[in-house]
Design an enzyme around this catalytic site. Structure first.
Site, PDB file in Angstrom:
ATOM      1  N   ASP A  10       0.877  -1.179   0.000  1.00 45.46           N
ATOM      2  CA  ASP A  10       0.000   0.000   0.000  1.00 45.46           C
ATOM      3  C   ASP A  10       0.910   1.224   0.000  1.00 45.46           C
ATOM      4  OD1 ASP A  10      -2.349   1.628   0.307  1.00 45.46           O
ATOM      5  OD2 ASP A  10      -1.929   1.815   2.438  1.00 45.46           O
ATOM      6  N   SER A  11       0.294   2.395  -0.068  1.00 44.99           N
ATOM      7  CA  SER A  11       1.087   3.621   0.031  1.00 44.99           C
ATOM      8  C   SER A  11       1.551   3.862   1.468  1.00 44.99           C
ATOM      9  CB  SER A  11       0.248   4.815  -0.415  1.00 44.99           C
ATOM     10  OG  SER A  11      -0.768   5.064   0.531  1.00 44.99           O
ATOM     11  N   GLY A  43      -3.550   8.686  -3.590  1.00 41.90           N
ATOM     12  CA  GLY A  43      -4.913   8.979  -4.030  1.00 41.90           C
ATOM     13  C   GLY A  43      -5.128  10.286  -4.761  1.00 41.90           C
ATOM     14  N   CYS A  73      -4.647  -1.614  -1.468  1.00 43.55           N
ATOM     15  CA  CYS A  73      -4.744  -0.197  -1.794  1.00 43.55           C
ATOM     16  C   CYS A  73      -5.889  -0.003  -2.783  1.00 43.55           C
ATOM     17  CB  CYS A  73      -3.417   0.252  -2.414  1.00 43.55           C
ATOM     18  SG  CYS A  73      -3.457   1.961  -2.980  1.00 43.55           S
ATOM     19  N   THR A  75      -6.701   2.669  -4.299  1.00 41.03           N
ATOM     20  CA  THR A  75      -6.296   3.545  -5.400  1.00 41.03           C
ATOM     21  C   THR A  75      -5.620   2.755  -6.525  1.00 41.03           C
ATOM     22  OG1 THR A  75      -6.011   5.310  -3.786  1.00 41.03           O
ATOM     23  CG2 THR A  75      -4.966   5.615  -5.932  1.00 41.03           C
ATOM     24  N   GLU A 152      -2.099   8.638   8.352  1.00 43.58           N
ATOM     25  CA  GLU A 152      -0.627   8.598   8.303  1.00 43.58           C
ATOM     26  C   GLU A 152      -0.016   9.324   9.498  1.00 43.58           C
ATOM     27  OE1 GLU A 152       1.663   7.045   6.321  1.00 43.58           O
ATOM     28  OE2 GLU A 152       0.012   6.017   5.320  1.00 43.58           O
ATOM     29  N   CYS A 186     -10.920   3.023   0.778  1.00 46.70           N
ATOM     30  CA  CYS A 186      -9.496   3.308   0.965  1.00 46.70           C
ATOM     31  C   CYS A 186      -9.080   2.537   2.200  1.00 46.70           C
ATOM     32  CB  CYS A 186      -9.277   4.802   1.177  1.00 46.70           C
ATOM     33  SG  CYS A 186      -7.590   5.191   1.702  1.00 46.70           S
ATOM     34  N   THR A 187      -7.984   1.806   2.098  1.00 41.22           N
ATOM     35  CA  THR A 187      -7.589   0.937   3.217  1.00 41.22           C
ATOM     36  C   THR A 187      -7.117   1.725   4.436  1.00 41.22           C
ATOM     37  OG1 THR A 187      -5.418   0.710   2.178  1.00 41.22           O
ATOM     38  CG2 THR A 187      -7.033  -1.032   1.749  1.00 41.22           C
ATOM     39  N   HIS A 188      -6.863   3.007   4.268  1.00 40.50           N
ATOM     40  CA  HIS A 188      -6.502   3.826   5.435  1.00 40.50           C
ATOM     41  C   HIS A 188      -7.698   4.055   6.369  1.00 40.50           C
ATOM     42  CE1 HIS A 188      -2.787   4.790   3.318  1.00 40.50           C
ATOM     43  NE2 HIS A 188      -2.379   5.531   4.331  1.00 40.50           N
TER      44      HIS A 188
HETATM   45  N1  DGL Z   1      -4.593   3.243   1.167  1.00 40.16           N
HETATM   46  C1  DGL Z   1      -4.669   3.594  -0.195  1.00 40.16           C
HETATM   47  C2  DGL Z   1      -6.028   3.370  -0.758  1.00 40.16           C
HETATM   48  O1  DGL Z   1      -6.645   2.410  -0.331  1.00 40.16           O
HETATM   49  C3  DGL Z   1      -3.949   4.845  -0.629  1.00 40.16           C
HETATM   50  C4  DGL Z   1      -4.241   6.111   0.107  1.00 40.16           C
HETATM   51  C5  DGL Z   1      -3.350   7.223  -0.433  1.00 40.16           C
HETATM   52  O2  DGL Z   1      -2.125   7.046  -0.394  1.00 40.16           O
HETATM   53  O3  DGL Z   1      -3.886   8.236  -0.891  1.00 40.16           O
HETATM   54  O4  DGL Z   1      -6.524   4.032  -1.629  1.00 40.16           O
END
Ligand code: DGL
Length: 269
Positions: A10-11, A43, A73, A75, A152, A186-188
């Site tokens: 992921d990012s 994203g 991720c 995105t 983050e 979004c996994t965040h």
């Molecule tokens: N966690 C990622 C997602 O699911 C990326 C979030 C990002 O870096 O913008 O989209």
């Protein structure tokens, strides 16, 4: 049987939502995690940039000889089709397919909210796939880039004032729409699921896309007879940016279970 590790990327800290679930349901599997925190957020980036990032991330994990990759991720899953990843050599699990399959079984009113990064929402990935599965489903989508920054930074506490305000603002149109199911695309975002649930109300079901991808990965390993035997002896976290910040957020989110000390990875050579 296959004793090689699996890879998750992921990012940044968002990939931990898949990792947490995978580590819990597959206790024998070795795992190599990559968070591209130096180039985060993904994203807000253009498709060709995301393609290059995905190639780099896959290359890094394949150099470590992984047997399967979870792209944790939304995105990348939404903007880089696996078929266009020419370097990909192993089974690859994205977050879209398992998530939409879960949603069609969950929604009763067929009104589904979707939150994700701007690039995910713009791609229409979740909404289009849902419509293909059930044309009666109506969706309302909102891009929520600030939630990535909050995660983050570790601003994920249930009582965090800024997180509460930002999430309330983003979710207002979905609440007004009356969704009974909300995709955390979004996994965040599951790092802030307590706030999201509070804002949406208990009657709304949250679908965690990273979690669903982990379950899908388990299914594939079992179907292909690729599971590992014996206790896990490798769990590695690699990040391209600040290791200390990542470790802090990871240890909170993983509830101190894995004592995360990430390594600095240079994935761009
Ligand atoms: N966690 C990622 C997602 O699911 C990326 C979030 C990002 O870096 O913008 O989209």
């Amino acid at each position: 049987m296959n004793s090689k590790p699996i890879g998750i990327f992921d990012s940044g800290v968002g990939g931990l939502t898949s990792a947490k679930q995978f580590l819990a349901i597959m206790p024998n599997e070795n795992v190599i995690f990559l968070g591209d925190t130096r180039r985060n957020p993904y994203g807000t980036k253009a498709k060709d940039t995301l393609m290059q990032y995905a190639i780099d991330d896959v290359d890094f994990l394949q150099r470590r000889d992984v047997k399967l990759i979870i792209v944790a991720c939304g995105t990348i899953s939404s903007n880089v089709p696996a078929a266009r990843l020419k370097n990909l050599k192993v089974p690859y699990v994205d977050v879209i397919t398992p998530t939409v399959n879960k949603v069609v079984k969950t929604t009763k009113t067929k009104k589904v909210g979707i939150i994700g990064t701007p690039a995910t929402i713009k791609s229409g990935s979740f909404a289009n796939r849902l419509k293909r599965l059930d044309k009666e489903i109506e969706t309302m989508s909102v891009g929520c880039p600030m939630m990535v920054t909050l995660a983050e930074n570790g601003d994920i506490d249930e009582n965090n004032f800024v997180a509460n305000s930002v999430i309330k603002e983003y979710l207002a149109p979905i609440k007004a729409f009356g969704a009974d199911t909300l995709i955390l695309g979004c996994t965040h975002f599951p790092l802030m699921s307590k706030i999201i649930q509070k804002v949406m109300g208990d009657e709304v079901t949250l679908i965690d896309s990273g979690y669903e991808a982990a379950i899908e990965a388990k299914k594939i390993l079992e179907q292909k007879d690729m599971c590992r035997e014996g206790e896990r002896d490798l769990l590695e976290f690699n990040v391209t940016g600040n290791t200390e910040k990542f470790d802090e957020v990871a240890n909170i989110f993983l509830e101190g279970k894995y004592d995360v000390h990430s390594k600095k990875a240079d994935i761009y050579d």
